[in-house]
Structures are given as structure tokens and as C-alpha cells.
Design a protein around this motif. Structure first.
Motif, short mmCIF file in Angstrom:
data_model
loop_
_atom_site.label_atom_id
_atom_site.label_comp_id
_atom_site.label_asym_id
_atom_site.label_seq_id
_atom_site.Cartn_x
_atom_site.Cartn_y
_atom_site.Cartn_z
N ASP A 3 3.37 -112.18 -57.00
CA ASP A 3 4.05 -112.05 -58.05
C ASP A 3 4.82 -110.80 -58.27
N THR A 4 4.38 -109.72 -57.32
CA THR A 4 5.44 -108.50 -57.50
C THR A 4 6.63 -108.91 -56.93
N LEU A 5 6.61 -109.44 -55.66
CA LEU A 5 7.80 -109.73 -54.80
C LEU A 5 8.74 -110.57 -56.04
N ARG A 6 8.05 -111.54 -56.45
CA ARG A 6 8.68 -112.84 -57.10
C ARG A 6 9.50 -112.20 -58.19
N ARG A 7 9.13 -111.05 -59.09
CA ARG A 7 9.58 -110.41 -60.13
C ARG A 7 10.58 -109.60 -59.54
N ILE A 9 12.52 -110.00 -56.98
CA ILE A 9 13.85 -111.03 -56.75
C ILE A 9 14.25 -111.51 -58.03
N GLN A 10 13.73 -111.97 -58.86
CA GLN A 10 14.14 -112.54 -60.27
C GLN A 10 14.91 -111.54 -60.95
N THR A 11 14.46 -110.29 -60.98
CA THR A 11 15.15 -109.20 -61.36
C THR A 11 16.56 -108.64 -60.89
N LEU A 12 16.62 -108.84 -59.58
CA LEU A 12 17.90 -108.66 -58.63
C LEU A 12 18.81 -109.79 -58.94
N LEU A 13 18.24 -111.19 -59.14
CA LEU A 13 19.23 -112.27 -59.28
C LEU A 13 19.77 -112.07 -60.84
N ASP A 14 18.90 -111.60 -61.70
CA ASP A 14 19.52 -111.69 -63.14
C ASP A 14 20.26 -110.35 -63.39
N GLN A 15 20.42 -109.51 -62.40
CA GLN A 15 21.12 -108.08 -62.79
C GLN A 15 22.50 -108.17 -62.12
N GLY A 41 16.39 -119.09 -62.94
CA GLY A 41 15.05 -118.82 -62.30
C GLY A 41 15.49 -118.42 -60.69
N PHE A 42 14.86 -119.14 -59.70
CA PHE A 42 15.15 -118.79 -58.42
C PHE A 42 16.31 -120.20 -57.92
#
Length: 73
Positions: A3-7, A9-15, A41-42
């Protein structure tokens, strides 16, 4: 994927909104292009013309690599 890595990656994609996409040309050499993207999402979406080199490359070989860019000022 934890979950830490998933979050992260999601933050990077969203920013960010630009990425580089690498495809393979017919001669086997890579082609890298900077494009804008949107994500849900991804799932990542980007536009390219149907007659573009990028579209031709992907239709021939759908393997791609993506790198999220720092957005230009």
C-alpha cells in the motif's frame, strides 16, 4: 505491490501531467516522445494521432515504457 508504494505512485501520477512514452520503431530502435496525460487511478490516458509514428509503433508492438516528467513551469 504494498500500500505504501501504491500510494506513492498514485500521488506522483496525480501531481503531474506530462510523461515520456518510449515505443519501438520498425527497425528496433526506441522512440521517446513527451506527451500530456490524464489518469484515473493507475489507468493512464494520452492522445496521439492515428497516423503518428507513435501510433504505428504501438500497433506493431504494444510494449511501451513510461516515465512521469516534472511538469514544465
Amino acid at each position: 505491490m504494498d500500500d505504501t508504494l501504491r500510494r506513492k505512485i498514485q500521488t506522483l501520477l496525480d501531481q503531474h501531467r506530462t510523461m515520456r512514452i518510449a515505443t519501438l520503431r520498425a527497425d528496433g530502435w526506441p522512440q521517446v516522445t513527451t506527451v500530456g496525460y490524464a489518469n484515473e487511478g493507475f489507468t493512464i490516458y494520452f492522445l496521439c494521432g492515428p497516423d503518428s509514428q507513435k501510433a504505428q509503433n504501438i500497433s506493431r508492438d504494444d510494449r511501451v515504457s513510461l516515465a512521469i516528467d516534472d511538469d514544465p513551469a
